[in-house]
Design a protein around this motif. Structure first.
Motif, short mmCIF file in Angstrom:
data_model
loop_
_atom_site.label_atom_id
_atom_site.label_comp_id
_atom_site.label_asym_id
_atom_site.label_seq_id
_atom_site.Cartn_x
_atom_site.Cartn_y
_atom_site.Cartn_z
N UNK A 1 0.85 -1.19 0.00
CA UNK A 1 0.00 0.00 0.00
C UNK A 1 0.90 1.25 0.00
N UNK A 2 1.07 1.84 -1.17
CA UNK A 2 2.04 2.96 -1.25
C UNK A 2 1.60 4.17 -0.42
N UNK A 3 0.29 4.28 -0.19
CA UNK A 3 -0.17 5.45 0.58
C UNK A 3 0.23 5.31 2.06
N UNK A 4 0.70 4.12 2.46
CA UNK A 4 1.08 3.92 3.86
C UNK A 4 2.48 4.43 4.16
N UNK A 5 3.20 4.87 3.11
CA UNK A 5 4.57 5.33 3.33
C UNK A 5 4.68 6.76 2.81
N UNK A 6 4.83 7.69 3.76
CA UNK A 6 4.74 9.11 3.40
C UNK A 6 5.81 9.52 2.38
N UNK A 7 7.00 8.91 2.48
CA UNK A 7 8.07 9.38 1.57
C UNK A 7 8.25 8.44 0.37
N UNK A 8 7.23 7.68 0.03
CA UNK A 8 7.32 6.82 -1.16
C UNK A 8 7.61 7.72 -2.38
N UNK A 9 8.64 7.38 -3.13
CA UNK A 9 9.02 8.21 -4.29
C UNK A 9 10.29 9.00 -4.02
N UNK A 10 10.91 8.81 -2.85
CA UNK A 10 12.06 9.67 -2.52
C UNK A 10 13.30 9.37 -3.36
N UNK A 11 13.47 8.14 -3.82
CA UNK A 11 14.64 7.83 -4.65
C UNK A 11 14.44 8.38 -6.07
N UNK A 12 13.26 8.11 -6.62
CA UNK A 12 12.96 8.57 -7.98
C UNK A 12 12.63 10.07 -7.99
N UNK A 13 12.41 10.64 -6.80
CA UNK A 13 12.04 12.05 -6.65
C UNK A 13 10.78 12.39 -7.41
N UNK A 14 9.79 11.57 -7.18
CA UNK A 14 8.49 11.83 -7.81
C UNK A 14 7.43 11.67 -6.73
#
Ligand code: AMP
Ligand code: ZN
Length: 436
Positions: free
Chosen positions: A147-160
């Motif tokens: 569930x990607x919405x469960x991780x606030x910083x999802x996208x931090x590596x791709x910066x998106x």
């Protein structure tokens, strides 16, 4: 000289300090084993081998652990095995063996551990169970999704941001997904597909969870360096970060993320359909492995490479010139400039330039360090020279015969025979073979 490495996560080149100098740890995503590896796949193998050598040199051979996995469960593998009508295990074993032979010919040391995904299913199941228990994943329709919405910083590596990702990608919308970006941790297998029993029924893991589980198993929750090709930043590495951090109480998976640039062929994306697809195996038939390796290292690992046959020829000439003056196997110390260059985010082109200026001894050390042993080069250079010499002798013998100078033509034939080369005259001309 301090080792500095460019970190995809921070987009800065930072001084590298291992978490534990007695146990420096690196994970690099390995091949999916269903077909011959191509020359693009050779790039991460070579680049991270140079880093492995540099880390071993700096911290000691016994204090560096390099893990490169083998992805041996994948839908492409299932399809290829069915196409070839062979068992999946036979296909993956054969391809993994060929891959090892290929990268060994390119001068790569074996990694410390080469775990296979299919041998780590219980670890993957345990990780998925934990993600469900901590509210980061959910089971639906035999699938388990993160569930990607469960991780606030999802996208931090791709910066998106999530919104950008949804807008910019062709994600698979499935009825069992809460959010279109949710990704698969486990999926159901039918009777014809490999599967393992799990709390969610018989199924198989998603690709991303394989690396998270194997990296955790062999390197711990947090390790030093995670590497792979630039194409893996999103979604593979982003998802590895999400899974591992969420199942390890928020601990980062790796301090430094490193990505090699892509390799193109003669200015174009390599593709079988474009007819510009080179397997490592094909290239090794015509070029010494050292020439292929050297050619790769003439570019900085983060830059794109335009792979050309003209470039390969130039690389071969350069290496041959060096081998005329030196003996890399002696392996004395390379120069300071050489290590300064490598320590600056693996600047291999600058390290190679420093070899041009080095004295014989430093040059020899530098070549040995970069993974070149001139044995293979000497054999193939000799084989090439022999082939040319034999062709010349055959032409001279033909000319002698045309001039009815049979004493000379016999002399040439006997001379070759004394060197173990047997000539065969036939309707299509003269061929030769090595005397048995
Ligand atoms: P794969 O087996 O496709 O997962 O690829 C294995 C490794 O090769 C990954 O680290 C990829 O990022 C890398 N790779 C694949 N194609 C290229 C390419 N054309 N240039 C550089 N690296 C590549
Ligand atoms: Zn991976």
């Amino acid at each position: 000289m301090t080792l500095r490495l460019f970190n995809t996560l921070t987009k800065t080149k930072d001084a590298f300090t291992p978490l534990d100098a007695k146990n420096v740890r690196m994970y690099v995503c390995g091949p999916t084993v269903y077909d011959f590896a191509h020359i693009g796949n050779a790039r991460p193998a070579i680049v991270f081998d140079v880093l492995f050598r540099l880390l071993r040199h700096t911290y000691g051979d016994a204090h560096v652990r390099y893990v490169r996995n083998i992805t041996d469960v994948d839908d492409k593998i299932n399809a290829r095995a069915a196409e070839r009508k062979i068992p999946i295990r036979e296909l993956t074993e054969e391809t993994a063996r060929i891959y090892m032979e290929d990268v060994t010919a390119l001068g790569c040391l074996p990694p410390s551990v080469m775990p296979r995904a299919t041998e780590h299913i219980p670890q993957m199941v345990a990780m998925i169970e934990q993600l469900i228990a901590s509210g980061h994943a959910y089971a639906a329709d035999g699938h388990v999704l993160f569930d990607v919405s469960s991780k606030a910083d999802y996208g931090k590596l791709a910066r998106r941001s999530l919104d950008e990702m949804i807008a910019g990608s062709r994600v698979e919308v499935a009825p069992y997904k809460k959010n279109p970006m949710d990704f698969v941790l486990w999926k159901p297998s039918d009777a014809a597909t490999p599967g393992w029993d799990s709390p969610w029924g018989r199924g198989r893991p998603g690709w991303h969870i394989e690396c998270s589980a194997m990296a955790g198993q062999y390197l711990g929750d947090t390790f030093d360096i995670h590497g792979g090709g630039i194409d893996l930043v999103f979604p593979h590495h982003e998802n590895e970060i999400a899974q591992s951090e969420c199942s390890h109480g928020g601990a980062p998976i790796a301090t430094v993320w490193m990505h090699n640039g892509f390799l193109q062929v003669e200015g174009e994306k390599m593709a079988k359909s474009a007819g510009n697809f080179f397997t490592i195996r094909d290239l090794l038939a015509d070029w010494p492995g050292e020439v292929l390796r050297f050619n790769m290292l003439r570019s900085h690992y983060r830059q794109p490479i335009d792979f050309t046959l003209a470039g390969l020829r130039e690389s071969w000439k350069m290496l041959e010139r060096w081998y005329d003056v030196t003996e890399p196997l002696a392996n004395p110390d390379p120069s300071n400039e050489f290590f300064d260059a490598l320590s600056d985010d693996l600047n291999t082109p600058a390290a190679i330039t420093s070899l041009h200026q080095a004295d014989d001894k430093a040059l020899a050390g530098g070549l040995g360090f970069l993974g070149f042993s001139n044995v293979q080069m000497k054999i193939s250079t000799k084989a090439r020279a022999d082939t040319v010499a034999i062709a010349d002798a055959i032409a001279a013998r033909l000319a002698a015969r045309a001039a009815k100078n049979f004493a000379e033509s016999d002399r040439i034939r006997d001379d070759l025979l004394s060197k173990g080369i047997v000539l065969k005259d036939g309707p299509g001309g003269t061929t030769w073979e090595v005397k048995k």
